[in-house]
Design an enzyme around this catalytic site. Structure first.
Site, PDB file in Angstrom:
ATOM      1  N   TYR A 125       1.786   8.940   5.802  1.00 42.95           N
ATOM      2  CA  TYR A 125       2.241   9.962   6.744  1.00 42.95           C
ATOM      3  C   TYR A 125       1.400  11.231   6.678  1.00 42.95           C
ATOM      4  O   TYR A 125       1.720  12.214   7.331  1.00 42.95           O
ATOM      5  CB  TYR A 125       3.703  10.318   6.481  1.00 42.95           C
ATOM      6  CG  TYR A 125       4.673   9.300   7.020  1.00 42.95           C
ATOM      7  CD1 TYR A 125       4.598   7.979   6.622  1.00 42.95           C
ATOM      8  CD2 TYR A 125       5.666   9.645   7.910  1.00 42.95           C
ATOM      9  CE1 TYR A 125       5.473   7.030   7.094  1.00 42.95           C
ATOM     10  CE2 TYR A 125       6.556   8.707   8.393  1.00 42.95           C
ATOM     11  CZ  TYR A 125       6.454   7.394   7.978  1.00 42.95           C
ATOM     12  OH  TYR A 125       7.333   6.466   8.451  1.00 42.95           O
ATOM     13  N   LYS A 192       4.651  -0.279  -4.955  1.00 47.22           N
ATOM     14  CA  LYS A 192       4.010  -1.591  -4.824  1.00 47.22           C
ATOM     15  C   LYS A 192       2.743  -1.537  -5.686  1.00 47.22           C
ATOM     16  O   LYS A 192       1.621  -1.813  -5.219  1.00 47.22           O
ATOM     17  CB  LYS A 192       3.695  -1.854  -3.331  1.00 47.22           C
ATOM     18  CG  LYS A 192       3.239  -3.245  -3.031  1.00 47.22           C
ATOM     19  CD  LYS A 192       4.365  -4.261  -2.959  1.00 47.22           C
ATOM     20  CE  LYS A 192       3.830  -5.665  -2.763  1.00 47.22           C
ATOM     21  NZ  LYS A 192       4.857  -6.703  -2.829  1.00 47.22           N
ATOM     22  N   ASP A 227       9.647  -4.419  -2.335  1.00 45.99           N
ATOM     23  CA  ASP A 227      10.261  -5.584  -1.672  1.00 45.99           C
ATOM     24  C   ASP A 227      11.481  -6.072  -2.449  1.00 45.99           C
ATOM     25  O   ASP A 227      12.535  -6.369  -1.870  1.00 45.99           O
ATOM     26  CB  ASP A 227       9.251  -6.718  -1.425  1.00 45.99           C
ATOM     27  CG  ASP A 227       8.255  -6.891  -2.541  1.00 45.99           C
ATOM     28  OD1 ASP A 227       8.294  -6.116  -3.516  1.00 45.99           O
ATOM     29  OD2 ASP A 227       7.416  -7.810  -2.469  1.00 45.99           O
ATOM     30  N   ASP A 251      11.002   6.206   3.937  1.00 46.05           N
ATOM     31  CA  ASP A 251      11.463   6.194   5.324  1.00 46.05           C
ATOM     32  C   ASP A 251      12.203   4.891   5.622  1.00 46.05           C
ATOM     33  O   ASP A 251      13.324   4.879   6.138  1.00 46.05           O
ATOM     34  CB  ASP A 251      10.235   6.342   6.242  1.00 46.05           C
ATOM     35  CG  ASP A 251      10.629   6.643   7.672  1.00 46.05           C
ATOM     36  OD1 ASP A 251      11.814   6.914   7.920  1.00 46.05           O
ATOM     37  OD2 ASP A 251       9.741   6.610   8.544  1.00 46.05           O
TER      38      ASP A 251
END
Ligand code: NAI
Length: 364
Positions: A125, A192, A227, A251
């Site tokens: 972002y 991640k 995940d 988000d």
């Protein structure tokens, strides 16, 4: 309590209606507020030449506290999100999104009480992007190849994902400080890092270092892959307490968490920096419901509850929260979205302002 001057940005779409409902509820709860109304968004473009006039930023800098309705980000018009610009301009680096179950919303889960702390200023972002076919994209592709870092297809558009040590340190510290101040027990860093070694890997390493600083605080620390976090949130959301995440995962996961507790109409938020704080719901401007007195103002009203706590109006915050809980659990005077979740039909729902009236009636 002293009078508070608060910047109010009504926004567009359903923004003006839900901020009116919020304002009426806050005033009825006995808080002495002078609202400094500041307009931002596409509608002020013609007049000011920008969707975020300097006067809006000045007002927030002066008052330190603002509450806003959602603002539409028109697709393909060239101007970037006012919401993202506000966060950047005021360095509102922490996005706080609590997700807690309220009986009567028809939510799929009871017993959820999670706080999501989303980093607000960097990651994908950051807004550093190179359009497909542009000179910049071409140069970057050549640079990457010349470094032996990999091959990017020549017809690619590129968005950069910067994650810094300083940005990570302050957001993870914020998460721990929030946990301590609110009697919470655990901070989970979400990432991640197994794949994105130099961005998420850095986030994880710094999060662990910060956790060391808080080793004696009584707040536990753990980390989870994003995940797996999503799956666990759906399987057993009650295992989580405070989650701290880089911008993009924050988000997405906060919408997931909003879904656990009954949807976007219920989920409040706050953007907090060292100087200022801007409170706003998680949801957007829902243009198809604009001007129809249908939208659910709960998320906006609960954002005001966060704001009232932030400015030290704890009694009023508790009163408003209790009012929202009572009206929702009674189930008689709720907006279309909640009614539909509860009964499968919108029959008997009430409008935005009538729902606010029902909350105000609980204060008597
Ligand atoms: P959205 O959140 O506005 O709407 C998605 C759907 O959620 C709506 O169609 C509606 O069914 C439901 N919904 C949302 N809020 C509701 C409420 N208070 N009561 C009842 N139902 C509600 O998301 P969408 O359609 O992706 O975005 C619309 C615009 O809002 C876009 O321009 C987007 O950029 C902007 N946006 C602004 C935000 C902000 O101001 N902070 C945040 C998210 C989106």
């Amino acid at each position: 309590m002293a009078k508070h001057t608060i910047t109010l940005i009504p926004g567009d779409g359903i923004g003006p209606e839900i901020t009116t409902a919020m304002r009426r509820v806050v005033e009825a709860a006995g808080v002495d507020v002078e609202w400094e109304v500041a307009e931002a968004g596409a509608d002020v473009m013609d007049k000011h030449g920008t969707p975020l006039p300097e006067g809006v930023l000045e007002s927030i800098r002066r008052n330190k506290v603002a509450i806003k309705g959602p603002i539409t980000t028109p697709v393909g018009t060239g101007f970037r999100s006012v919401n993202v610009a506000l966060r950047k301009e005021l360095d509102l680096y922490a996005c706080l999104r609590p997700a807690f179950s309220i009986p009567g919303t028809g939510a799929r889960y009871d017993g959820v009480d999670i706080v999501i702390v989303r980093e607000n200023t960097e990651d994908l972002y950051a807004g550093i992007e190179f359009e497909q076919g542009s000179e910049g994209a071409q140069e970057l592709i050549e640079f990457v190849e010349s470094r032996g870092a990999g091959r990017i297809r020549p017809d690619s558009g590129i968005s950069l994902k910067p994650i810094s040590v300083s940005g990570t340190r302050r957001i993870v510290r914020f998460a721990f400080e929030h946990a301590i101040a609110n009697g919470r027990k655990k901070v989970t860093a979400v990432h991640k890092a197994n794949i994105l070694k130099h961005s998420d890997g850095l986030f994880l390493r710094v999060a662990r270092e910060v956790a060391e600083e808080y080793a004696g605080s009584g707040v536990e620390f753990e980390d989870y892959i994003v995940d797996a976090t999503c799956m666990q949130l759906v399987l057993r959301p009650e295992q989580f307490d405070v989650l701290v995440l880089p911008n993009l995962y924050g988000d997405i996961v906060s919408d997931l968490a909003a879904g656990l507790i009954g949807g976007l109409g219920i989920a409040p938020g706050a953007n907090i920096g060292d100087e200022c704080a801007v409170f706003e719901p998680v949801h957007g401007s829902a243009p198809k419901y604009a001007g129809k007195d249908m939208a659910n103002p709960t998320a906006e009203i609960l954002s005001a509850v966060l704001m009232l706590n932030h400015i030290g109006e704890r009694e009023a915050a508790d009163k408003v929260l209790a009012g929202v809980k009572r009206v929702l659990s009674e189930g008689a005077q709720v907006t279309y979205d909640v009614k539909r979740t509860l009964t499968g039909s919108v029959d008997g729902c009430v409008g935005t302002q009538a729902y606010a009236d029902a909350i105000i009636a609980t204060f008597a």
